[in-house]
Write an enzyme that holds these catalytic residues in place. Structure first.
Site, PDB file in Angstrom:
ATOM      1  N   ALA A  32       3.476  -0.897   4.752  1.00  0.00           N
ATOM      2  CA  ALA A  32       3.044  -0.889   6.160  1.00  0.00           C
ATOM      3  C   ALA A  32       2.605  -2.272   6.649  1.00  0.00           C
ATOM      4  CB  ALA A  32       1.926   0.118   6.349  1.00  0.00           C
ATOM      5  N   PRO A  36       0.793  -1.227   0.000  1.00  0.00           N
ATOM      6  CA  PRO A  36       0.000   0.000   0.000  1.00  0.00           C
ATOM      7  C   PRO A  36       0.828   1.282   0.000  1.00  0.00           C
ATOM      8  CG  PRO A  36      -0.087  -1.087   2.140  1.00  0.00           C
ATOM      9  CD  PRO A  36       0.558  -2.051   1.187  1.00  0.00           C
ATOM     10  N   ASN A  37       0.305   2.246  -0.717  1.00  0.00           N
ATOM     11  CA  ASN A  37       0.847   3.608  -0.816  1.00  0.00           C
ATOM     12  C   ASN A  37       2.102   3.718  -1.690  1.00  0.00           C
ATOM     13  OD1 ASN A  37      -1.144   4.776   1.009  1.00  0.00           O
ATOM     14  ND2 ASN A  37      -0.082   3.638   2.618  1.00  0.00           N
ATOM     15  N   HIS A  63       4.646  -4.633   9.060  1.00  0.00           N
ATOM     16  CA  HIS A  63       4.681  -4.530  10.521  1.00  0.00           C
ATOM     17  C   HIS A  63       3.409  -5.033  11.193  1.00  0.00           C
ATOM     18  CE1 HIS A  63       7.965  -2.068   9.156  1.00  0.00           C
ATOM     19  NE2 HIS A  63       7.137  -1.173   8.622  1.00  0.00           N
ATOM     20  N   ARG A 100      13.947   3.703  12.110  1.00  0.00           N
ATOM     21  CA  ARG A 100      12.835   4.659  12.164  1.00  0.00           C
ATOM     22  C   ARG A 100      12.008   4.455  13.440  1.00  0.00           C
ATOM     23  NH1 ARG A 100       9.948   4.419   6.514  1.00  0.00           N
ATOM     24  NH2 ARG A 100       8.894   6.237   7.420  1.00  0.00           N
ATOM     25  N   GLU A 103      12.579  -9.780   1.018  1.00  0.00           N
ATOM     26  CA  GLU A 103      11.837  -8.623   1.527  1.00  0.00           C
ATOM     27  C   GLU A 103      12.635  -7.363   1.187  1.00  0.00           C
ATOM     28  OE1 GLU A 103      11.748  -8.576   5.772  1.00  0.00           O
ATOM     29  OE2 GLU A 103      10.407  -6.858   5.885  1.00  0.00           O
ATOM     30  N   HIS A 128      12.856  -3.021   1.278  1.00  0.00           N
ATOM     31  CA  HIS A 128      12.404  -1.708   1.754  1.00  0.00           C
ATOM     32  C   HIS A 128      13.308  -0.625   1.188  1.00  0.00           C
ATOM     33  CE1 HIS A 128       9.599  -3.493   4.537  1.00  0.00           C
ATOM     34  NE2 HIS A 128      10.558  -4.311   4.932  1.00  0.00           N
ATOM     35  N   ARG A 170       5.250  10.877  -2.302  1.00  0.00           N
ATOM     36  CA  ARG A 170       5.042  10.532  -0.904  1.00  0.00           C
ATOM     37  C   ARG A 170       6.355  10.632  -0.124  1.00  0.00           C
ATOM     38  NH1 ARG A 170       4.919   4.401   1.141  1.00  0.00           N
ATOM     39  NH2 ARG A 170       4.361   4.841   3.292  1.00  0.00           N
ATOM     40  N   TYR A 209      11.554   8.374   0.992  1.00  0.00           N
ATOM     41  CA  TYR A 209      11.434   7.325  -0.025  1.00  0.00           C
ATOM     42  C   TYR A 209      12.047   7.686  -1.382  1.00  0.00           C
ATOM     43  CZ  TYR A 209       8.276   5.397   3.453  1.00  0.00           C
ATOM     44  OH  TYR A 209       7.754   4.902   4.624  1.00  0.00           O
ATOM     45  N   ASN A 244       7.900  -5.803  -1.334  1.00  0.00           N
ATOM     46  CA  ASN A 244       7.942  -4.664  -0.423  1.00  0.00           C
ATOM     47  C   ASN A 244       6.529  -4.562   0.157  1.00  0.00           C
ATOM     48  OD1 ASN A 244       7.971  -2.297   0.974  1.00  0.00           O
ATOM     49  ND2 ASN A 244       9.011  -1.100  -0.618  1.00  0.00           N
TER      50      ASN A 244
HETATM   51  C1  DQA Z   1       8.602   0.766   3.418  1.00  0.00           C
HETATM   52  C2  DQA Z   1       8.809   0.917   4.929  1.00  0.00           C
HETATM   53  C3  DQA Z   1       7.498   0.735   5.675  1.00  0.00           C
HETATM   54  O1  DQA Z   1       7.718   0.916   7.071  1.00  0.00           O
HETATM   55  C4  DQA Z   1       6.487   1.772   5.216  1.00  0.00           C
HETATM   56  O2  DQA Z   1       5.244   1.556   5.845  1.00  0.00           O
HETATM   57  C5  DQA Z   1       6.346   1.832   3.743  1.00  0.00           C
HETATM   58  C6  DQA Z   1       7.526   1.692   2.898  1.00  0.00           C
HETATM   59  C7  DQA Z   1       9.897   1.065   2.632  1.00  0.00           C
HETATM   60  O3  DQA Z   1       9.972   0.674   1.481  1.00  0.00           O
HETATM   61  O4  DQA Z   1      10.795   1.709   3.159  1.00  0.00           O
HETATM   62  O5  DQA Z   1       5.259   2.069   3.222  1.00  0.00           O
HETATM   63  O6  DQA Z   1       8.238  -0.585   3.157  1.00  0.00           O
END
Ligand code: DQA
Length: 142
Positions: free
Chosen positions: A76, A11-12, A79, A106, A97, A99, A19, A24, A73
């Site tokens: 959110a 998501p996002n 977690h 963080r 995985e 990120h 964003r 990012y 990836n």
């Molecule tokens: C993320 C890290 C996550 O904590 C966050 O919620 C994201 C992006 C990253 O790529 O750094 O949406 O997965």
């Protein structure tokens, strides 16, 4: 025929570039997709982004049948999602995985990753390059 490498984004991540660019970066998900396709050479990539957990799980199930490796990836859901952990535990292909940021550096709530408990390995903190490092790792494992 070699099976494709699946790259699933949570998501996002469709808003990358707009964003929180300080965290990012300024590259969009389309830019990252193009970088991955270039780096994959002749290997096929199935690249997707989903804003809902169920859609991600459906795509993981597809990777289970048709994929040679999975980069994910989970954003959110990293977690929070036992469901994503359970889904990746059904795979017997490499699961990496990814990120962009380094969640361990963080907020405290980002230090727990359910997905990491089922992944072959994790690459985090290198921006778009995390995807390329993860892709290289997956290719080396194949
Ligand atoms: C993320 C890290 C996550 O904590 C966050 O919620 C994201 C992006 C990253 O790529 O750094 O949406 O997965």
């Amino acid at each position: 025929m070699t099976k494709p490498i699946y790259i699933i984004n949570g998501p996002n991540l469709n808003l990358l570039g707009q964003r929180e660019p300080d965290i990012y970066g300024s590259q969009t998900l389309t830019d990252i997709q193009a970088l991955c396709r270039d780096a994959a050479g002749k290997r096929d990539i199935v690249f997707s982004q989903h804003n809902s957990e169920g859609a991600m799980i459906d795509q993981i199930h597809e990777a289970r049948t048709y994929g040679s490796a999975l980069l994910i990836n989970p954003a959110a859901y990293t977690h929070t999602s036992v469901a994503l952990l359970d889904a990746i535990k059904t795979l017997d292909i490499p699961v990496i995985e990814i990120h962009l940021s380094n969640p361990a550096a963080r907020e405290t709530f980002r230090t727990l990753s359910y997905v990491a408990m089922g992944a072959t390995g994790t690459v985090s903190g290198f921006g778009a390059q995390s995807y390329l490092l993860g892709l290289q790792a997956a290719i080396n494992l194949l």
